[in-house]
Design an enzyme around this catalytic site. Sequence first.
Site, PDB file in Angstrom:
ATOM      1  N   GLN A   1       0.816  -1.207   0.000  1.00  0.00           N
ATOM      2  CA  GLN A   1       0.000   0.000   0.000  1.00  0.00           C
ATOM      3  C   GLN A   1       0.853   1.261   0.000  1.00  0.00           C
ATOM      4  O   GLN A   1       0.460   2.288  -0.543  1.00  0.00           O
ATOM      5  CB  GLN A   1      -0.938  -0.004   1.211  1.00  0.00           C
TER       6      GLN A   1
ATOM      7  N   HIS B   1       1.549   3.407  -3.201  1.00  0.00           N
ATOM      8  CA  HIS B   1       0.606   4.380  -3.755  1.00  0.00           C
ATOM      9  C   HIS B   1       1.225   5.766  -3.865  1.00  0.00           C
ATOM     10  O   HIS B   1       0.930   6.510  -4.802  1.00  0.00           O
ATOM     11  CB  HIS B   1      -0.648   4.463  -2.875  1.00  0.00           C
TER      12      HIS B   1
ATOM     13  N   GLU C   1      -7.757   4.253   6.852  1.00  0.00           N
ATOM     14  CA  GLU C   1      -8.558   3.915   5.678  1.00  0.00           C
ATOM     15  C   GLU C   1      -8.715   2.396   5.540  1.00  0.00           C
ATOM     16  O   GLU C   1      -9.809   1.874   5.389  1.00  0.00           O
ATOM     17  CB  GLU C   1      -7.891   4.488   4.429  1.00  0.00           C
ATOM     18  N   HIS C   2      -7.593   1.686   5.551  1.00  0.00           N
ATOM     19  CA  HIS C   2      -7.597   0.217   5.464  1.00  0.00           C
ATOM     20  C   HIS C   2      -7.044  -0.359   6.756  1.00  0.00           C
ATOM     21  O   HIS C   2      -6.011   0.109   7.242  1.00  0.00           O
ATOM     22  CB  HIS C   2      -6.700  -0.278   4.324  1.00  0.00           C
TER      23      HIS C   2
ATOM     24  N   ASP D   1      -9.008  -3.415  -3.012  1.00  0.00           N
ATOM     25  CA  ASP D   1      -8.689  -2.384  -3.996  1.00  0.00           C
ATOM     26  C   ASP D   1      -9.165  -2.763  -5.395  1.00  0.00           C
ATOM     27  O   ASP D   1      -9.583  -1.890  -6.161  1.00  0.00           O
ATOM     28  CB  ASP D   1      -7.171  -2.164  -4.054  1.00  0.00           C
TER      29      ASP D   1
ATOM     30  N   HIS E   1     -45.514  30.903  11.674  1.00  0.00           N
ATOM     31  CA  HIS E   1     -45.577  29.437  11.732  1.00  0.00           C
ATOM     32  C   HIS E   1     -46.824  28.992  12.507  1.00  0.00           C
ATOM     33  O   HIS E   1     -47.536  28.075  12.104  1.00  0.00           O
ATOM     34  CB  HIS E   1     -44.334  28.879  12.438  1.00  0.00           C
TER      35      HIS E   1
END
Length: 436
Positions: A249, A252, A317-318, A351, A411
């Site tokens: 990862q 990336h 995230e993961h 992914d 109202h």
Amino acid sequence: MIRRVKAAKPVAAISKDRRLTETVEALLADVETRGDAAVRELAVKFDGLDRKSYLLSKAEIQACLDRMTVRERDDMEFAQTQVRNFAIAQKNALLDIEVETLPGVILGHRNIPISNVGCYVPGGQYPLLASAHMSVLTAKVAGCDRVITAAPPFKGEPASLIVAAQHLAGADEIYCLGGVQAIAAMAYGTESIQPVDMIAGPGNAYVAEAKRLLFGQVGIDLFAGPTETLIIADDTSDAELCATDLLGQAEHGVNSPAVLITNSEKLARETLAEIDRLLAILPTAKIAGKAWEDCGEIILCDTLDEMLAEANLIASEHVQVMTADPDYFLEHLVNYGALFLGARTTVAYGDKVIGTNHTLPTKRAARYTGGLWVGKFLKTCTYQKILTDAASASIGEYCSRLCMMEGFSGHAEQANVRVRRHGQRNVGYAQAVEAV
């Protein structure tokens, strides 16, 4: 006690953030003002692609499909089938409702697809064709009427596999456009591109900032930052798996955090050594190694509770769990984008192919949101109706008094006129309401 066997470098204040915002603001304003002319100039400047129209023709799309091998098409269709099937299952879990909350008072909601959606598929160094599955397919399953896509060219030409993925996923219009100009064109619309109501999909820092600035003009899926991965492992795991999943990862980008939480000092030390070994042979070691050097971390804990607390604090995230009892974290972990339980699965599956969506919250946004899913492309809209005069008069009396508590006389009169028209609240209705 929590210790750090390897700590990430301190994050310095990013002075260029304001400059990034100002740059993106100027690009957005240019497209909003000059439309297609600005889009074309920016596409030439940043992507080196000059076209009369950036909408791909049927012939161009077919040419991209024809360039695929049988194996490539089979693999892509397999992945899209998994994403589609899970999105269908998610949609089936979302039900329209209608309930009678009081006698004669009906409340409900409907899940209504967003009409026009734009999906951005990033290119650059890694053409992320899987992002087409995750956004276009999911929007189509939700029932969106018009789903358009934009992806940057690759070496001056439409990125063939991305175009194929967009088409097979069901895109209604495919544009060969990247960067801020693509996001702006979809949000504002131009002479040749009809605007959308929502934009989904990841991208670089400029794309992410454009989405942030346009939120309100259009809806967005979420604010996405650099890819993050967190591994939770104990002594039942091994260093090769931990190191491989961290670096897999980290490739990336050089700013992608990769963190290991463990209660085994032996595993921590062995993982450090294994990372060094892999970086000597990994083709993407230049990127992954820099990410590990700057953003990598190993956190050593004594207990599962400490590991859980650290993982919830990081809100990655993961999250890959490789422990004796992965379900402990399924039951107790609350802050994460996507969870990968056991050594048999890995973040790369999510992914690319397994079926869950890979557009996920980063920068601790997992504390308050999940990732992209079919529900993001649906609006849950409520409605109400009152079936009897008595119900309207009863609700009106409560409403009038509550409005006057706030000083909203107009109202209150909306309620009063209905009380006057529909008469006194009858005793039978009052008893029925009290029974409810």
